[in-house]
Design a protein around this motif. Structure first.
Motif, short mmCIF file in Angstrom:
data_model
loop_
_atom_site.label_atom_id
_atom_site.label_comp_id
_atom_site.label_asym_id
_atom_site.label_seq_id
_atom_site.Cartn_x
_atom_site.Cartn_y
_atom_site.Cartn_z
N ALA A 161 -12.62 -59.89 -25.27
CA ALA A 161 -11.48 -59.64 -26.16
C ALA A 161 -11.34 -58.13 -26.28
CB ALA A 161 -11.73 -60.27 -27.52
N PRO A 162 -10.13 -57.67 -26.65
CA PRO A 162 -8.92 -58.44 -26.99
C PRO A 162 -8.26 -59.02 -25.74
CG PRO A 162 -8.46 -56.10 -27.00
CD PRO A 162 -9.93 -56.21 -26.76
N ALA A 191 -21.57 -50.62 -26.73
CA ALA A 191 -20.14 -50.76 -27.03
C ALA A 191 -19.63 -52.15 -26.72
CB ALA A 191 -19.34 -49.72 -26.24
N PHE A 192 -20.21 -52.82 -25.72
CA PHE A 192 -19.71 -54.11 -25.28
C PHE A 192 -20.77 -55.20 -25.40
CE2 PHE A 192 -17.03 -51.00 -23.08
CZ PHE A 192 -15.76 -51.47 -23.41
N HIS A 193 -21.54 -55.17 -26.49
CA HIS A 193 -22.59 -56.18 -26.66
C HIS A 193 -22.01 -57.57 -26.84
CE1 HIS A 193 -21.54 -54.96 -30.79
NE2 HIS A 193 -21.86 -56.19 -31.14
N ASP A 194 -20.74 -57.67 -27.22
CA ASP A 194 -20.09 -58.98 -27.34
C ASP A 194 -19.31 -59.37 -26.09
OD1 ASP A 194 -21.02 -59.49 -29.91
OD2 ASP A 194 -19.35 -58.42 -30.84
N ALA A 195 -19.37 -58.55 -25.05
CA ALA A 195 -18.63 -58.87 -23.82
C ALA A 195 -19.28 -60.04 -23.10
CB ALA A 195 -18.58 -57.65 -22.90
N SER A 224 -16.06 -69.39 -21.38
CA SER A 224 -15.38 -68.51 -22.33
C SER A 224 -13.87 -68.46 -22.13
CB SER A 224 -15.94 -67.08 -22.21
OG SER A 224 -17.31 -67.07 -22.53
N LEU A 225 -13.44 -68.25 -20.90
CA LEU A 225 -12.01 -68.04 -20.70
C LEU A 225 -11.19 -69.26 -21.06
CD1 LEU A 225 -11.70 -65.89 -17.47
CD2 LEU A 225 -11.74 -65.18 -19.84
N ASN A 226 -11.71 -70.44 -20.81
CA ASN A 226 -10.95 -71.64 -21.12
C ASN A 226 -10.71 -71.78 -22.62
OD1 ASN A 226 -10.65 -72.32 -18.48
ND2 ASN A 226 -12.37 -73.74 -18.43
N TYR A 227 -11.47 -71.04 -23.40
CA TYR A 227 -11.28 -71.06 -24.85
C TYR A 227 -10.63 -69.76 -25.34
CZ TYR A 227 -14.30 -75.10 -24.57
OH TYR A 227 -14.82 -76.35 -24.26
N GLY A 228 -10.15 -68.94 -24.42
CA GLY A 228 -9.40 -67.75 -24.81
C GLY A 228 -10.23 -66.60 -25.28
N PHE A 229 -11.54 -66.55 -24.92
CA PHE A 229 -12.40 -65.50 -25.43
C PHE A 229 -12.70 -64.41 -24.41
CE2 PHE A 229 -14.03 -69.01 -28.31
CZ PHE A 229 -13.21 -68.64 -29.33
#
Length: 315
Positions: free
Chosen positions: A233-234, A212-216, A169-174
């Motif tokens: 994100a953000p 609240a953070f289901h996309d985390a 994820s992080l290598n793609y900025g997410f």
């Protein structure tokens, strides 16, 4: 002296042999299949009909049966099928299906081929229902990887999966921050209302964070009243701060348990991932811990971020 063995083996009558075979096949949830490649005509034994929950009177059309495979399993099955046809080597794989009645099942699929005049003429194999085995494995995996009280990832899994989340994820900025959350006055809650109330509070907080953070990238309970999030994100520090301030408000809503109104609050410390992305988790945890300590020292319901400048700051 007789040459006959003491215990001679008696051949079973055909009907007994067939009955025993059918009983063994049914007990193993097993069936055999064949597909003519030129016409794609399918032939199934009753065991395969049972696995797919498919009425025996219905026509067998390959296109309809393929649609019963779950997407990823369908892709894997088609790749394996093509490989067997190309190479002539047998393949075995596990596949997930949705039965004709809509029930999800796992089966072990074997594929082999018959060649005629040097060309593949038909493929055949077996299908065995392994749903119970997969469910057992999944249950054991969940027990090993999750906190038994809240169902969130436990500390061991949180740390182990950090590298996976960072790499994917992080290598793609997410992803942007490691967030530590510590409940305020939790010991006082336990001492006043008992551990059952404390457990109910932890479960409620876990549910609020999960929603609240289901996309985390990951939400976990590290132990006691401490939770952790790898935030996707953000990525902007000011926006991260706003999200975490909203989290404080969300976690500060009262909990109602056994007719009691129980107040709960939280302090939050976060370490900004920044760049380069491949930072050690020990480094991020150390920074987030400093920020969390500063947040708790500043009073209840506070957020502190540890940024690229190397210090904690209030948000």
């Amino acid at each position: 002296m007789s040459d006959e063995p003491d215990h001679a083996v008696t051949a079973l009558p055909d009907e007994v042999r067939v009955r025993l075979y059918d009983q063994a096949v049914n007990a193993a949830r097993f069936g055999a299949w064949e597909c003519e490649l030129a016409t794609e005509r399918l032939t199934w034994t009753p065991g395969v009909y049972d696995i797919f929950g498919y009425p025996m009177g219905n026509p067998l059309r390959r296109s309809s049966i393929v649609d019963l495979y779950i997407d990823e399993s369908r892709r894997n099955m088609e790749l394996a099928r093509a490989e067997v046809i190309r190479s002539g080597h047998p393949v075995t794989l596990d596949a997930e299906i949705r039965t004709w009645r809509g029930e999800r099942r796992w089966m072990r699929l074997s594929i082999d081929s018959v060649r005629e005049a040097g060309r593949p003429a038909r493929i055949f194999g077996s299908k065995q229902d392994i749903t119970a085995d997969r469910q057992t494995i999944e249950r054991l995996r969940r027990q090993a990887e999750t906190d038994p009280l809240t169902g969130l990832a436990n500390r061991l899994v949180f740390q182990a999966r950090y590298r996976e989340v960072i790499g994917d994820s992080l290598n793609y900025g997410f992803a942007s921050a490691l967030v530590l959350i510590d409940l305020d006055r939790f010991k006082e809650l336990n001492d006043t209302f008992g551990h059952s109330a404390g457990d109910a509070c932890l479960c409620e907080v876990a549910g609020r964070l999960r929603r609240a953070f289901h996309d985390a990238g990951l939400v976990g309970r590290l132990g006691g009243d401490e939770f952790a999030i790898i935030l996707r994100a953000p990525t902007n520090p000011a926006q991260i701060a706003r999200v975490l301030q909203q989290t404080i408000v969300m976690l500060s809503r009262p909990l109602f348990w056994n007719g009691l109104r129980i107040g709960v609050g939280a302090s939050i410390g976060a370490a900004l991932v920044g760049r380069p992305h491949r930072r050690r988790i020990t480094e991020l945890f150390a920074e987030a811990d400093i920020a969390l300590y500063d947040a708790k020292a500043a009073g209840r319901n506070k957020v502190h971020l540890f940024g690229d400048e190397g210090r904690s700051r209030a948000a």
